[in-house]
Design an enzyme around this catalytic site. Sequence first.
Site, mmCIF file in Angstrom:
data_model
loop_
_atom_site.group_PDB
_atom_site.id
_atom_site.type_symbol
_atom_site.label_atom_id
_atom_site.label_comp_id
_atom_site.label_asym_id
_atom_site.label_seq_id
_atom_site.Cartn_x
_atom_site.Cartn_y
_atom_site.Cartn_z
ATOM 1 N N LYS A 133 5.009 4.290 -1.218
ATOM 2 C CA LYS A 133 5.227 5.645 -1.737
ATOM 3 C C LYS A 133 6.593 6.188 -1.334
ATOM 4 C CE LYS A 133 0.279 6.651 -1.891
ATOM 5 N NZ LYS A 133 -0.857 7.265 -1.188
ATOM 6 N N GLY A 184 0.811 -1.204 0.000
ATOM 7 C CA GLY A 184 0.000 0.000 0.000
ATOM 8 C C GLY A 184 0.850 1.261 0.000
ATOM 9 N N SER A 185 0.401 2.258 0.720
ATOM 10 C CA SER A 185 1.036 3.573 0.636
ATOM 11 C C SER A 185 2.417 3.646 1.279
ATOM 12 C CB SER A 185 0.120 4.632 1.257
ATOM 13 O OG SER A 185 -1.031 4.808 0.462
ATOM 14 N N THR A 186 2.827 2.631 2.047
ATOM 15 C CA THR A 186 4.213 2.648 2.529
ATOM 16 C C THR A 186 5.182 2.577 1.353
ATOM 17 O OG1 THR A 186 4.235 0.235 2.861
ATOM 18 C CG2 THR A 186 3.658 1.617 4.767
#
Length: 483
Positions: A220, A216-218
């Site tokens: 990013k 997920g957004s980790t």
Amino acid sequence: MNTPLRRLATITLVMFVALMGSATWVQFFQAESLNTDGRNVRTLYREHGNARGPIVAGGEAIATSVPVDDPFGYQRTYSQGDLYSAVTGFYSIANSRSQLELAENDQLTGRSDQLFFTRIRDLLTGKRPEGAAVETTILPAAQQAARNGLGAQHGAVVALEPATGRILALVSTPGFDPNVLAVHSTSEAAAQYRALDQADGNPLRPNTHQERYAPGSTFKLVTAAAALESGDYQADTPVPSPDQLTLPQTSATIGNFGGGSCGGEQVSLADALRTSCNTAFASLGMTLGEDVLREQSERFGFLDPDLAVPMPVVESVFPSDLDQAVLAQSAIGQRDVQASPLQMAMVASAIANGGRLMTPYLVETVRAADLTIVSQTDPEPYSDAVSSATASALTQMMVGVVDSGTGKAARIAGVQVAGKTGTAQTVEGQPPHAWFTAFAPADAPRVAVAVIVENGGNLGNEATGGAVAAPIARAVIEAVLAS
């Protein structure tokens, strides 16, 4: 008459040579593999007849061999077995061994080449052979904080020391009690193994390093690192951040969490990370391209099938042959991007350590029974994941995430924490995974941590990485800083 005799003699000779060759092959060339084969019950019986070395955490034995009054001589026992099950694994007559009990078996049994002179000394003095002690890098306070934080939720916590790569915490839930597999009743041990193997959450397979998930957004952090490393972006560089991004050549769209806005049609790269802006990072990924993202992923440790700590670590994945739509989704850690919790701890650790990623390791020292040091692990660089300038910029961006962004639940009074939340979509109809990765103190890091709570844990569909995983990371960081 001579001809039949000669033929018979020739056949007999050939059979004799084949027999001797086969015996030699089995007894000499295959000896080591047969001795180490987990199915070789005689080897296990012989091992149980000697004192297996302890596994140690924080100066205390967490796995020991105690004398018992039965034909085997010794039985393996585990203190706080569930707490350390991802570290020790199990040692069992019926089910072989796992984790450190498997990876360090030669040291624990005393069969390692490094213990050759110890074995000779024991032989000459008549002393009963003993295995070596394996001293781990685990910090018990951090281990306990991670376990308490996860509670009954399924998930994992990994904590690393950024400057060395030492693993300070390795907790997987659900765990299990290795003592139930160490019993000397083969039927009981086999029944217990079957029950654990079929149990919800697969407790025998640690989520920390042998399972992988959509990060997920980790992820990013990886995309942001690639952007900064390209030289075309700084923390204050504007990036497109529409409320919705239509994926090329599809009718599908990417939106932001809760369908909200990131603050306008353009935001700075730092603000995009602080608010975890999906559309900004999806757009950024398409601009950077597949090759750039894959190369950056590899520098953080993705796509490495040989990483071991010393237990083998499942390979984290960044996919290939992506069209633009899939690339956009991959840039925000979705689709076929997969990472272990250890991998995401490595990402945070590299940033914390000025861009240099140190190889993670779990075994600090191996000591013979007389306490002499057999081996000691020296910290080794894994890669230069990013430049020091990029690491510094990412650190400040991650501080913004905790101070005024999605990671506020990780704030610690008097300590600057750098972090990144993640809420990863899973299969349709299932709640998302909640992630958080962080390090602290931001100006002099002592610990990097990654947390995943599967399917939102207690909050289910209402879960976010900031709400569910960040408080667990905070507790682990506090435990390390207090030690």
